[in-house]
Design a protein around this motif. Structure first.
Motif, PDB file in Angstrom:
ATOM      1  N   PHE A 157       0.812  -1.208   0.000  1.00  0.00           N
ATOM      2  CA  PHE A 157       0.000   0.000   0.000  1.00  0.00           C
ATOM      3  C   PHE A 157       0.856   1.274   0.000  1.00  0.00           C
ATOM      4  O   PHE A 157       0.392   2.339  -0.406  1.00  0.00           O
ATOM      5  N   THR A 158       2.073   1.194   0.492  1.00  0.00           N
ATOM      6  CA  THR A 158       2.980   2.340   0.451  1.00  0.00           C
ATOM      7  C   THR A 158       3.344   2.671  -0.995  1.00  0.00           C
ATOM      8  O   THR A 158       3.423   1.779  -1.844  1.00  0.00           O
ATOM      9  N   GLU A 159       3.545   3.959  -1.274  1.00  0.00           N
ATOM     10  CA  GLU A 159       4.014   4.340  -2.606  1.00  0.00           C
ATOM     11  C   GLU A 159       5.308   3.585  -2.931  1.00  0.00           C
ATOM     12  O   GLU A 159       6.242   3.563  -2.127  1.00  0.00           O
ATOM     13  N   LEU A 160       5.364   2.987  -4.095  1.00  0.00           N
ATOM     14  CA  LEU A 160       6.524   2.173  -4.464  1.00  0.00           C
ATOM     15  C   LEU A 160       7.799   3.002  -4.458  1.00  0.00           C
ATOM     16  O   LEU A 160       8.857   2.528  -4.032  1.00  0.00           O
ATOM     17  N   SER A 161       7.745   4.235  -4.922  1.00  0.00           N
ATOM     18  CA  SER A 161       8.944   5.076  -4.939  1.00  0.00           C
ATOM     19  C   SER A 161       9.480   5.305  -3.538  1.00  0.00           C
ATOM     20  O   SER A 161      10.699   5.327  -3.322  1.00  0.00           O
ATOM     21  N   ALA A 162       8.591   5.453  -2.557  1.00  0.00           N
ATOM     22  CA  ALA A 162       9.022   5.643  -1.171  1.00  0.00           C
ATOM     23  C   ALA A 162       9.639   4.360  -0.625  1.00  0.00           C
ATOM     24  O   ALA A 162      10.663   4.390   0.078  1.00  0.00           O
ATOM     25  N   LEU A 163       9.031   3.217  -0.947  1.00  0.00           N
ATOM     26  CA  LEU A 163       9.556   1.931  -0.492  1.00  0.00           C
ATOM     27  C   LEU A 163      10.952   1.686  -1.053  1.00  0.00           C
ATOM     28  O   LEU A 163      11.875   1.295  -0.335  1.00  0.00           O
ATOM     29  N   VAL A 164      11.105   1.947  -2.339  1.00  0.00           N
ATOM     30  CA  VAL A 164      12.402   1.755  -2.996  1.00  0.00           C
ATOM     31  C   VAL A 164      13.442   2.715  -2.429  1.00  0.00           C
ATOM     32  O   VAL A 164      14.599   2.349  -2.208  1.00  0.00           O
ATOM     33  N   GLY A 165      13.029   3.957  -2.179  1.00  0.00           N
ATOM     34  CA  GLY A 165      13.956   4.944  -1.634  1.00  0.00           C
ATOM     35  C   GLY A 165      14.526   4.544  -0.293  1.00  0.00           C
ATOM     36  O   GLY A 165      15.668   4.865   0.030  1.00  0.00           O
ATOM     37  N   GLU A 166      13.729   3.821   0.513  1.00  0.00           N
ATOM     38  CA  GLU A 166      14.212   3.349   1.812  1.00  0.00           C
ATOM     39  C   GLU A 166      15.041   2.080   1.674  1.00  0.00           C
ATOM     40  O   GLU A 166      16.055   1.905   2.344  1.00  0.00           O
ATOM     41  N   ALA A 167      14.608   1.165   0.815  1.00  0.00           N
ATOM     42  CA  ALA A 167      15.322  -0.106   0.664  1.00  0.00           C
ATOM     43  C   ALA A 167      16.742   0.102   0.156  1.00  0.00           C
ATOM     44  O   ALA A 167      17.661  -0.623   0.527  1.00  0.00           O
ATOM     45  N   TRP A 168      16.944   1.109  -0.706  1.00  0.00           N
ATOM     46  CA  TRP A 168      18.271   1.377  -1.254  1.00  0.00           C
ATOM     47  C   TRP A 168      18.904   2.658  -0.714  1.00  0.00           C
ATOM     48  O   TRP A 168      20.015   2.985  -1.081  1.00  0.00           O
ATOM     49  N   ASP A 169      18.228   3.369   0.123  1.00  0.00           N
ATOM     50  CA  ASP A 169      18.702   4.653   0.634  1.00  0.00           C
ATOM     51  C   ASP A 169      19.149   5.527  -0.535  1.00  0.00           C
ATOM     52  O   ASP A 169      20.325   5.873  -0.672  1.00  0.00           O
ATOM     53  N   LEU A 170      18.188   5.878  -1.385  1.00  0.00           N
ATOM     54  CA  LEU A 170      18.498   6.645  -2.580  1.00  0.00           C
ATOM     55  C   LEU A 170      19.044   8.031  -2.259  1.00  0.00           C
ATOM     56  O   LEU A 170      19.791   8.600  -3.053  1.00  0.00           O
ATOM     57  N   ALA A 171      18.675   8.560  -1.092  1.00  0.00           N
ATOM     58  CA  ALA A 171      19.213   9.875  -0.720  1.00  0.00           C
ATOM     59  C   ALA A 171      20.721   9.791  -0.532  1.00  0.00           C
ATOM     60  O   ALA A 171      21.475  10.661  -0.998  1.00  0.00           O
TER      61      ALA A 171
END
Length: 302
Positions: free
Chosen positions: A197-211
Motif C-alpha cells: 500500500f505504500t508508494e513504491l517510490s518511497a519503499l524503494v527509496g528506503e530499501a536502497w537509501d536513494l538519498a
C-alpha cells in the motif's frame, strides 16, 4: 592470521570490490584513510596487470602505488593481503621478485568487469521484482553475515526482517550466487509485482537509501568534472597524470554498479545524479585508459 568463514567464502575479487570491504557501502565509507591502499592496489592489479601479461615485479608495483600517494609499507601490506586471499601468487624472474594474478583472480575479474564496465540500462518497471527471504540458524550466523554481504554486492535492497528485493532481471545472478555459496537450504526466492500500500517510490527509496546514493553520485560528479575538463582538449593523453587520474576515477567509480541496481527510471528523480556520473566516468575512461596503460607498460618494462 586465521581466516574466518566469511573471509573464506568472500575471498573473490567481486566480494572485495572496490576493496576488501564487507559491503559496497563500507567500501564507500572508506574512500580515504587507512582503507585506501588496499582499494587502490586492487584497481592497479586489475586494470593494468591483466593487459600487460598478468605479472609485475613487486618493486614496480611499489613505484606505481607511490605515484598514487601510497607508501611502500602500505603497498606491501596490501599485496600480502591479496596473496592471503588467493588473488596473487609469487613468481620470481631473473633479477626480480614478482607477483602473478591467480586463475581465481582472473575468473573473478571477468565477472567484475561485466558489472563495472558493462551497459546498465534502467530496469523496466513492468518486469516486476525478485524477492528473497532467508533464515539461517543462530549457530551458523557467520553464513548469515556472508549472505547479507553478497546480497549487498548484488545490488539488492533490504526491506527488513530478512526480506530483500531487486529488479527481476537480477534473478539469475541471485540464483548463481546462492548456489555457489551452497546456501539453498536457507533461502526462498519469489518473483513479484508490487500492489500496495505504500508508494513504491518511497519503499524503494528506503530499501536502497536513494538519498545517500544521490549524495555519493553528486560527490563523484564534483570530483570528476574538473578532471574531465582538464583532459577535454588533449589529443593523446599520456604520462603519469593520465595514469593517476584514470586510476583514481576507477577507484571512485567502481562502487556504484554495486550500490545501484539500475532501478526503473519511473522510480528515480528527474535530476538523478547517477546519469551525469556515468557519463563523466565513461568519457574519462575513453580518453585516459590507453594512455594510463601505456604509462604502466613503460614503468613495468622488464
Amino acid at each position: 592470521m586465521q581466516e574466518s568463514e566469511s573471509d573464506r567464502i568472500d575471498g573473490t575479487w567481486t566480494g572485495a570490490t572496490p576493496s576488501m570491504a564487507t559491503t559496497p557501502r563500507s567500501g564507500a565509507a572508506a574512500d580515504s584513510g587507512a582503507g585506501r591502499p588496499k582499494m587502490l592496489i586492487m584497481d592497479v592489479c586489475g586494470a593494468y596487470m591483466r593487459p600487460l601479461g598478468g605479472w609485475f615485479a613487486i618493486a614496480k608495483i611499489v613505484q606505481l602505488m607511490n605515484e598514487l600517494g601510497v607508501d611502500e609499507a602500505a603497498t606491501r601490506s596490501a599485496l600480502l593481503r591479496m596473496r592471503r586471499k588467493g588473488l596473487l601468487e609469487p613468481e620470481n624472474r631473473p633479477g626480480a621478485r614478482g607477483l602473478r594474478l591467480t586463475d581465481q583472480a582472473l575468473t573473478a575479474l571477468e565477472d567484475t568487469d561485466r558489472r563495472i564496465f558493462g551497459p546498465r540500462p534502467p530496469a523496466y518497471l513492468g518486469d516486476g521484482w525478485i524477492l528473497l527471504s532467508f533464515s539461517v540458524p543462530e549457530d551458523q550466523r557467520a553464513k548469515r553475515h556472508v549472505l547479507r554481504s553478497q546480497l549487498s554486492w548484488l545490488g539488492f535492497g533490504n526491506l527488513g526482517n530478512g526480506l530483500w528485493m531487486a529488479p527481476r532481471r537480477m534473478r539469475d545472478a541471485l540464483k548463481k550466487t546462492v548456489e555457489q555459496l551452497g546456501f539453498q537450504q536457507y533461502v526462498l526466492m519469489f518473483e513479484a509485482q508490487y500492489t500496495g500500500f505504500t508508494e513504491l517510490s518511497a519503499l524503494v527509496g528506503e530499501a536502497w537509501d536513494l538519498a545517500e546514493l544521490a549524495t555519493l553520485y553528486t560527490e563523484f560528479v564534483d570530483w570528476c568534472a574538473p578532471i574531465a575538463e582538464r583532459w577535454q582538449d588533449v589529443r593523446s593523453p599520456a604520462g603519469p597524470q593520465a595514469f593517476i587520474d584514470y586510476t583514481l576515477a576507477l577507484y571512485h567509480w567502481r562502487k556504484f554498479p554495486y550500490l545501484d541496481p539500475g532501478l526503473p527510471k519511473d522510480l528515480l528523480p528527474d535530476d538523478w545524479a547517477g546519469h551525469r556520473a556515468a557519463e563523466l566516468f565513461f568519457d574519462l575512461r575513453n580518453r585516459l585508459e590507453a594512455g594510463a596503460i601505456d604509462h604502466v607498460r613503460k614503468v613495468c618494462a622488464f
